[in-house]
Motif scaffolding. Structure first.
Motif, short mmCIF file in Angstrom:
data_model
loop_
_atom_site.label_atom_id
_atom_site.label_comp_id
_atom_site.label_asym_id
_atom_site.label_seq_id
_atom_site.Cartn_x
_atom_site.Cartn_y
_atom_site.Cartn_z
N PHE A 20 0.76 -1.27 -0.09
CA PHE A 20 -0.01 0.04 0.00
C PHE A 20 0.93 1.24 -0.04
CE2 PHE A 20 -2.63 3.35 2.14
CZ PHE A 20 -3.76 3.14 1.43
N GLY A 21 2.02 1.05 0.94
CA GLY A 21 2.85 2.39 0.70
C GLY A 21 4.14 2.08 1.74
N PRO A 22 4.94 2.89 1.89
CA PRO A 22 6.06 2.65 2.74
C PRO A 22 5.65 2.24 4.24
CG PRO A 22 5.84 4.96 2.34
CD PRO A 22 4.74 4.34 1.32
N ALA A 23 6.34 1.40 5.03
CA ALA A 23 5.86 1.05 6.08
C ALA A 23 6.25 2.13 7.25
CB ALA A 23 6.49 -0.28 6.29
N ALA A 201 0.17 0.10 19.15
CA ALA A 201 1.07 0.56 18.39
C ALA A 201 1.26 -0.43 17.08
CB ALA A 201 2.54 0.90 19.05
N VAL A 202 1.11 -0.23 15.91
CA VAL A 202 1.58 -1.06 14.66
C VAL A 202 3.05 -0.58 14.21
CG1 VAL A 202 1.06 -1.72 12.46
CG2 VAL A 202 -0.70 -1.41 14.07
N LEU A 203 3.72 -1.57 14.38
CA LEU A 203 5.29 -1.42 14.09
C LEU A 203 5.76 -1.83 12.72
CD1 LEU A 203 6.51 -2.59 17.60
CD2 LEU A 203 5.92 -0.21 16.82
N ALA A 204 5.94 -0.80 11.75
CA ALA A 204 6.36 -0.96 10.45
C ALA A 204 5.62 -2.16 9.77
CB ALA A 204 7.98 -1.43 10.48
N ASP A 253 13.95 -1.51 11.83
CA ASP A 253 14.61 -2.25 12.88
C ASP A 253 14.58 -1.81 14.25
OD1 ASP A 253 16.10 -0.12 12.19
OD2 ASP A 253 18.20 -1.16 11.86
N ARG A 254 13.70 -0.72 14.42
CA ARG A 254 13.98 0.10 15.69
C ARG A 254 12.65 0.54 16.14
NH1 ARG A 254 18.65 4.21 16.10
NH2 ARG A 254 19.40 2.54 14.85
N VAL A 255 12.23 0.24 17.52
CA VAL A 255 11.03 0.81 18.06
C VAL A 255 11.49 2.08 19.09
CG1 VAL A 255 10.89 -1.19 19.78
CG2 VAL A 255 8.90 0.50 19.19
N TRP A 256 10.68 3.15 18.78
CA TRP A 256 11.14 4.28 20.05
C TRP A 256 10.01 4.36 20.88
CZ3 TRP A 256 15.47 7.46 19.56
CH2 TRP A 256 16.31 7.14 18.37
N MET A 257 10.61 4.53 22.27
CA MET A 257 9.69 4.51 23.22
C MET A 257 10.35 5.58 24.32
SD MET A 257 9.37 0.84 24.74
CE MET A 257 8.69 0.16 23.37
#
Length: 303
Positions: A20-23, A201-204, A253-257
């Motif tokens: 659909f588009g960039p993740a 949260a949906v991650l990439a 490759d990274r999730v920010w919190m």
């Protein structure tokens, strides 16, 4: 498709490929916490907000600058000046959202936040500098607080919209259509919850952090978990309370919190993120979290 029918949604979601588009976003934008203070209107339906004496504007500003520095090492990150008349403006993802070539401007519930939608500089940045088409939802009567209320799987064109006083069903439809999503699942948030992005949260496009306690109906959380299995990570009430669900992936490759959220992660949650291919990046935001939001709320994504 947009609605509450979980089976109809899953029938579409199961077959959606990530075309659909960039993740993840190509850039990010922030709004500085100038004049950061307790906004009493917002506090009326945000149980996460601290009392007035719990706000430290100086520390919040310093932490916000560190957030920008950290994100700038990963992708271009611009920061607009704040305004003392808009004390919640450091959470811009509720007011401004983008899709490739488009900017959405949301309809905020509270007048103190409706002022943010009128900012000529932010509108001009997207319209004149980036050349984006403006879709202005701010003047219609239905609340639709953009990616606070609507969590989006950008890779597959799926939306997850929690209904509350901050977003009604018509507002959700307007966002769904403006973004051109393939399918959006509607569900009620649990009493006391104000935004979906605090509980999901949906991650990439390949993993999800889910706080089941934030959903009025556990079946809605279970349906979302089905979409992202085996990388659907259920967060505990303690992780939920620490804003671990208010996370964002700005790269594959990274999730920010926030540091508080990262420290609250259980070994099982951290291992689940690792299996999904994510390292955890954390920034201290405890002063900002007094405002009732955390890292995801601070970050506007540019697609």
């Amino acid at each position: 498709m947009i609605g509450r029918d979980r089976e109809a949604f899953l029938a579409i979601a199961r077959d959606c490929v990530p075309d659909f588009g960039p993740a993840t976003a190509r850039a990010a934008f922030l709004v500085a916490p100038d004049g950061f203070a307790r906004a009493e209107q917002s506090a009326g339906d945000n149980r996460y907000m601290a009392a007035a004496e719990g706000f430290d504007p100086g520390l919040a500003s310093a932490q916000h600058r560190e957030l920008q520095r950290a994100l700038s090492a990963l992708l271009p990150t611009v920061c607009f000046a704040g305004d003392p008349d808009t004390p919640d403006a450091l959470f811009p993802n509720n007011v401004y959202a983008t899709a490739p070539g488009r900017t959405l401007i949301g309809r905020m519930r509270h007048p103190v936040r409706q002022r943010e939608a009128a900012r000529a500089d932010i509108r001009a940045f997207f319209r004149e500098v980036l050349g984006y088409t403006e879709i202005d939802l701010s003047t219609q009567p239905h609340p639709c607080e953009l990616t606070g209320a609507l969590v989006i799987d950008r890779a597959r064109g799926l939306g997850y919209c929690g209904l509350s006083e901050r977003c009604d069903a018509e507002g959700a439809r307007l966002m769904h259509e403006a973004l051109g999503l393939r399918a959006t699942l509607l569900f009620d948030l649990a009493p006391g919850e104000y935004h979906t992005n605090v509980v999901l949260a949906v991650l990439a496009g390949r993993a999800a952090l889910i706080c089941p306690g934030g959903f009025a109906d556990p079946a809605a959380a279970a349906a979302i978990a089905e979409v992202y299995a085996p990388h659907a990570i259920e967060l505990s009430p303690a992780e939920h309370a620490a804003f671990a669900g208010n996370a964002i992936a700005l790269s594959p490759d990274r999730v920010w919190m926030s540091t508080r959220a990262a420290e609250a992660l259980s070994a099982a949650s951290r291992a689940g993120l690792e299996r999904a291919g994510f390292a955890v990046a954390a920034v201290a935001l405890d002063a900002i979290e007094a405002g009732g939001g955390s890292l995801r709320c601070c970050v506007g994504e540019i697609y």
